[in-house]
Design a protein around this motif. Structure first.
Motif, PDB file in Angstrom:
ATOM      1  N   SER A   1       0.972  -1.366   0.116  1.00 12.27           N
ATOM      2  CA  SER A   1      -0.021  -0.159   0.097  1.00 12.27           C
ATOM      3  C   SER A   1       0.771   1.288  -0.047  1.00 12.27           C
ATOM      4  O   SER A   1       0.521   2.050  -0.547  1.00 12.27           O
ATOM      5  N   LEU A   2       2.065   1.344   0.740  1.00  8.09           N
ATOM      6  CA  LEU A   2       2.659   2.444   0.714  1.00  8.09           C
ATOM      7  C   LEU A   2       3.541   2.558  -0.497  1.00  8.09           C
ATOM      8  O   LEU A   2       3.849   3.739  -0.770  1.00  8.09           O
ATOM      9  N   ALA A   3       3.666   1.507  -1.149  1.00 11.58           N
ATOM     10  CA  ALA A   3       4.641   1.707  -2.577  1.00 11.58           C
ATOM     11  C   ALA A   3       3.542   2.324  -3.532  1.00 11.58           C
ATOM     12  O   ALA A   3       4.127   3.157  -4.292  1.00 11.58           O
ATOM     13  N   LYS A   4       2.245   1.814  -3.333  1.00 14.16           N
ATOM     14  CA  LYS A   4       1.433   2.396  -4.249  1.00 14.16           C
ATOM     15  C   LYS A   4       1.323   3.891  -3.995  1.00 14.16           C
ATOM     16  O   LYS A   4       0.883   4.714  -4.823  1.00 14.16           O
ATOM     17  N   ARG A   5       1.043   4.136  -2.584  1.00 15.65           N
ATOM     18  CA  ARG A   5       0.764   5.684  -2.146  1.00 15.65           C
ATOM     19  C   ARG A   5       2.040   6.399  -2.701  1.00 15.65           C
ATOM     20  O   ARG A   5       1.920   7.601  -2.964  1.00 15.65           O
ATOM     21  N   GLN A   6       3.296   5.816  -2.333  1.00 16.09           N
ATOM     22  CA  GLN A   6       4.547   6.875  -2.856  1.00 16.09           C
ATOM     23  C   GLN A   6       4.464   6.901  -4.280  1.00 16.09           C
ATOM     24  O   GLN A   6       4.744   8.144  -4.575  1.00 16.09           O
ATOM     25  N   GLY A   7       4.012   5.999  -5.237  1.00 15.03           N
ATOM     26  CA  GLY A   7       3.763   6.269  -6.602  1.00 15.03           C
ATOM     27  C   GLY A   7       2.732   7.335  -6.962  1.00 15.03           C
ATOM     28  O   GLY A   7       3.031   7.915  -7.803  1.00 15.03           O
ATOM     29  N   ASP A   8       1.739   7.273  -6.246  1.00 18.76           N
ATOM     30  CA  ASP A   8       0.654   8.207  -6.438  1.00 18.76           C
ATOM     31  C   ASP A   8       1.175   9.585  -5.997  1.00 18.76           C
ATOM     32  O   ASP A   8       0.964  10.668  -6.924  1.00 18.76           O
ATOM     33  N   LEU A   9       1.863   9.679  -4.942  1.00 19.27           N
ATOM     34  CA  LEU A   9       2.736  10.877  -4.308  1.00 19.27           C
ATOM     35  C   LEU A   9       3.431  11.584  -5.380  1.00 19.27           C
ATOM     36  O   LEU A   9       3.731  12.775  -5.715  1.00 19.27           O
ATOM     37  N   GLU A  10       4.468  10.768  -6.015  1.00 18.90           N
ATOM     38  CA  GLU A  10       5.222  11.118  -6.964  1.00 18.90           C
ATOM     39  C   GLU A  10       4.834  11.431  -8.318  1.00 18.90           C
ATOM     40  O   GLU A  10       5.355  12.417  -8.958  1.00 18.90           O
ATOM     41  N   ASP A  11       3.696  10.983  -8.776  1.00 18.41           N
ATOM     42  CA  ASP A  11       2.941  11.505  -9.837  1.00 18.41           C
ATOM     43  C   ASP A  11       2.568  12.824  -9.604  1.00 18.41           C
ATOM     44  O   ASP A  11       2.641  13.783 -10.419  1.00 18.41           O
ATOM     45  N   VAL A  12       2.048  13.006  -8.372  1.00 17.64           N
ATOM     46  CA  VAL A  12       1.492  14.301  -7.940  1.00 17.64           C
ATOM     47  C   VAL A  12       2.687  15.562  -7.941  1.00 17.64           C
ATOM     48  O   VAL A  12       2.570  16.559  -8.544  1.00 17.64           O
ATOM     49  N   VAL A  13       3.801  14.899  -7.435  1.00 18.86           N
ATOM     50  CA  VAL A  13       5.151  15.865  -7.716  1.00 18.86           C
ATOM     51  C   VAL A  13       5.375  16.032  -9.073  1.00 18.86           C
ATOM     52  O   VAL A  13       5.727  17.461  -9.406  1.00 18.86           O
ATOM     53  N   LEU A  14       5.592  15.189  -9.794  1.00 17.84           N
ATOM     54  CA  LEU A  14       5.799  15.621 -11.333  1.00 17.84           C
ATOM     55  C   LEU A  14       4.822  16.376 -11.934  1.00 17.84           C
ATOM     56  O   LEU A  14       5.246  17.512 -12.763  1.00 17.84           O
ATOM     57  N   GLU A  15       3.610  16.303 -11.710  1.00 15.38           N
ATOM     58  CA  GLU A  15       2.445  17.243 -12.145  1.00 15.38           C
ATOM     59  C   GLU A  15       2.690  18.652 -11.578  1.00 15.38           C
ATOM     60  O   GLU A  15       2.467  19.343 -12.401  1.00 15.38           O
ATOM     61  N   VAL A  16       2.834  18.696 -10.504  1.00 18.62           N
ATOM     62  CA  VAL A  16       3.104  20.279  -9.932  1.00 18.62           C
ATOM     63  C   VAL A  16       4.486  20.736 -10.405  1.00 18.62           C
ATOM     64  O   VAL A  16       4.252  21.859 -10.658  1.00 18.62           O
ATOM     65  N   MET A  17       5.580  19.710 -10.564  1.00 12.75           N
ATOM     66  CA  MET A  17       6.730  20.459 -11.200  1.00 12.75           C
ATOM     67  C   MET A  17       6.358  20.935 -12.565  1.00 12.75           C
ATOM     68  O   MET A  17       6.944  21.999 -12.843  1.00 12.75           O
ATOM     69  N   GLU A  18       5.595  20.023 -13.312  1.00 15.69           N
ATOM     70  CA  GLU A  18       5.243  20.642 -14.774  1.00 15.69           C
ATOM     71  C   GLU A  18       4.457  21.907 -14.623  1.00 15.69           C
ATOM     72  O   GLU A  18       4.797  23.042 -15.527  1.00 15.69           O
ATOM     73  N   ARG A  19       3.397  22.207 -13.838  1.00 14.02           N
ATOM     74  CA  ARG A  19       2.852  23.254 -13.378  1.00 14.02           C
ATOM     75  C   ARG A  19       3.697  24.485 -13.247  1.00 14.02           C
ATOM     76  O   ARG A  19       3.616  25.733 -13.630  1.00 14.02           O
ATOM     77  N   ARG A  20       4.682  24.254 -12.285  1.00 13.16           N
ATOM     78  CA  ARG A  20       5.644  25.267 -11.718  1.00 13.16           C
ATOM     79  C   ARG A  20       6.304  25.585 -12.786  1.00 13.16           C
ATOM     80  O   ARG A  20       6.811  27.008 -13.107  1.00 13.16           O
ATOM     81  N   GLU A  21       7.029  24.567 -13.743  1.00 16.75           N
ATOM     82  CA  GLU A  21       7.976  24.859 -14.883  1.00 16.75           C
ATOM     83  C   GLU A  21       7.144  26.021 -15.951  1.00 16.75           C
ATOM     84  O   GLU A  21       7.681  26.792 -16.388  1.00 16.75           O
ATOM     85  N   SER A  22       5.861  25.543 -16.005  1.00 16.05           N
ATOM     86  CA  SER A  22       5.100  26.243 -17.140  1.00 16.05           C
ATOM     87  C   SER A  22       5.110  27.758 -16.529  1.00 16.05           C
ATOM     88  O   SER A  22       5.115  28.737 -17.307  1.00 16.05           O
ATOM     89  N   ALA A  23       4.733  27.942 -15.226  1.00 16.12           N
ATOM     90  CA  ALA A  23       4.466  29.086 -14.729  1.00 16.12           C
ATOM     91  C   ALA A  23       5.957  29.917 -14.616  1.00 16.12           C
ATOM     92  O   ALA A  23       5.891  31.134 -14.871  1.00 16.12           O
ATOM     93  N   GLU A  24       6.631  29.204 -14.422  1.00 13.48           N
ATOM     94  CA  GLU A  24       8.256  30.172 -14.390  1.00 13.48           C
ATOM     95  C   GLU A  24       8.412  30.340 -15.880  1.00 13.48           C
ATOM     96  O   GLU A  24       8.847  31.558 -15.975  1.00 13.48           O
ATOM     97  N   GLN A  25       7.999  29.598 -17.071  1.00 13.92           N
ATOM     98  CA  GLN A  25       8.303  30.348 -18.237  1.00 13.92           C
ATOM     99  C   GLN A  25       7.338  31.273 -18.540  1.00 13.92           C
ATOM    100  O   GLN A  25       7.820  32.124 -19.490  1.00 13.92           O
ATOM    101  N   ARG A  26       6.210  31.277 -18.167  1.00 17.36           N
ATOM    102  CA  ARG A  26       5.239  32.187 -18.551  1.00 17.36           C
ATOM    103  C   ARG A  26       5.715  33.635 -17.852  1.00 17.36           C
ATOM    104  O   ARG A  26       5.576  34.668 -18.338  1.00 17.36           O
ATOM    105  N   ALA A  27       6.073  33.459 -16.517  1.00 17.81           N
ATOM    106  CA  ALA A  27       6.589  34.668 -15.908  1.00 17.81           C
ATOM    107  C   ALA A  27       7.824  35.143 -16.245  1.00 17.81           C
ATOM    108  O   ALA A  27       7.873  36.538 -16.647  1.00 17.81           O
ATOM    109  N   ALA A  28       8.712  34.316 -17.163  1.00 15.87           N
ATOM    110  CA  ALA A  28       9.728  35.012 -17.864  1.00 15.87           C
ATOM    111  C   ALA A  28       9.662  35.475 -19.000  1.00 15.87           C
ATOM    112  O   ALA A  28      10.321  36.643 -18.953  1.00 15.87           O
ATOM    113  N   GLU A  29       8.700  35.013 -19.661  1.00  9.70           N
ATOM    114  CA  GLU A  29       8.151  35.780 -20.981  1.00  9.70           C
ATOM    115  C   GLU A  29       7.419  37.248 -20.538  1.00  9.70           C
ATOM    116  O   GLU A  29       7.802  37.951 -21.263  1.00  9.70           O
TER     117      GLU A  29
END
Length: 247
Positions: free
Chosen positions: A106-134
Motif C-alpha cells: 500500500s505504501l509503495a502505491k501511495r508513494q507512486g501516486d504522490l510521486e505522480d503528484v510531484v511530477l504534475e506540480v513540477m510541470e505546472r511550476r515550470e510552465s508558470a516559471e516560463q510564463r513569468a519569464a516571458e
C-alpha cells in the motif's frame, strides 16, 4: 475709439503672435506621444497583472511541490522502516506478517501516486516559471517603449515651451506699444471671438469672418478717418485697414 494707423497695424502683429501662441498650446496638448503613452501604459498594466498572476502561481506551485515531496519522503521512510522489520525477522505472527506486507504494498502505491503528484506540480511550476519569464521580458519591452515615448514627449515640450517663451516675450514688447484702451478692446474681443480680436481688411473682405463688405460698408470705411478704429459689421472684430484693403 481712435488710434493711430500704425498702432492699429501693430495690433495685427499682436494678433499674429497670439494666433501662434494658440497654435503652440494646441500642439503641446495634442502631441501623438500622449496617446502612445496612454496606450502603452494600459498594455503595461495588463502585462503586470498577468505577471503577478504567473508569479503567484509559481509561488503556489513551489509550496505545493514542497508539501508533496515531504509527503513522498514520509511514505518512503515508513516503507523503509516496514521493510527493515520484515527483513529482520522480528515479526513472527503470520497475521502480522501479512498485515506488514500489505502495508508495504500500500505504501509503495501511495508513494507512486504522490510521486505522480510531484511530477504534475513540477510541470505546472515550470510552465508558470516560463510564463513569468516571458511576461517579465514583455514588461521590460513595453516599459522601454514608454520611456522612449516619454523622452520624445519631454523633448517636444522643451522645444515648444522654448518657442512659446520667445513668442510671449515678443508679444509683450509689441503689445506694450499699443494704446491701452485699444489693447483692452482687442483682448476682450479675442476672448469672445475664439482667439481672434482683430482682423485685416483685405480686398474688401474681413479676414476674421471671411465675408466681403457690401458697397454701403465699403463707402463707410472710405469715409472714416484713418484714426478711427473700425469694427466689422458682421463679426464685430476690430477691422484694420492696410494698403491691401482694396479701397
Amino acid at each position: 475709439m481712435n488710434a493711430a494707423p500704425a498702432d492699429q497695424i501693430r495690433l495685427l502683429d499682436v494678433q499674429s503672435l497670439d494666433a501662434r501662441l494658440q497654435q503652440l498650446a494646441h500642439k503641446r496638448g495634442s502631441l501623438p506621444e500622449y496617446a502612445e503613452i496612454e496606450s502603452l501604459t494600459k498594455d503595461l498594466t495588463q502585462l503586470r497583472d498577468l505577471l503577478v498572476a504567473s508569479q503567484t502561481e509559481e509561488s503556489d506551485c513551489a509550496r505545493e511541490q514542497t508539501k508533496a515531496e515531504q509527503d513522498v519522503d514520509q511514505v518512503r521512510q515508513r516503507a523503509v522502516r516496514d521493510q527493515k522489520r520484515l527483513d529482520s525477522g522480528a515479526v513472527s505472527s503470520p497475521k502480522d506478517l501479512e498485515n506488514l506486507q500489505r502495508e508495504i504494498v500500500s505504501l509503495a502505491k501511495r508513494q507512486g501516486d504522490l510521486e505522480d503528484v510531484v511530477l504534475e506540480v513540477m510541470e505546472r511550476r515550470e510552465s508558470a516559471e516560463q510564463r513569468a519569464a516571458e511576461l517579465t521580458e514583455r514588461v521590460a519591452s513595453v516599459q522601454a517603449k514608454i520611456d522612449d515615448a516619454t523622452a520624445r514627449r519631454d523633448a517636444a515640450h522643451e522645444s515648444l515651451d522654448g518657442e512659446t517663451a520667445t513668442v510671449t516675450k515678443e508679444r509683450q514688447v509689441i503689445a506694450a506699444s499699443v494704446p491701452a484702451d485699444l489693447l483692452k478692446l482687442y483682448d476682450k474681443l479675442r476672448q469672445q471671438q475664439g482667439g481672434v480680436g482683430a482682423a485685416r481688411l483685405y480686398q474688401r473682405r474681413c479676414e476674421g469672418c471671411r465675408l466681403e463688405l457690401n458697397i454701403t460698408e465699403v463707402n463707410e470705411v472710405k469715409a472714416a478717418s484713418p484714426d478711427t478704429v473700425l469694427r466689422c459689421e458682421n463679426c464685430r472684430r476690430i477691422l484694420v485697414r492696410t494698403s491691401e484693403s482694396g479701397l
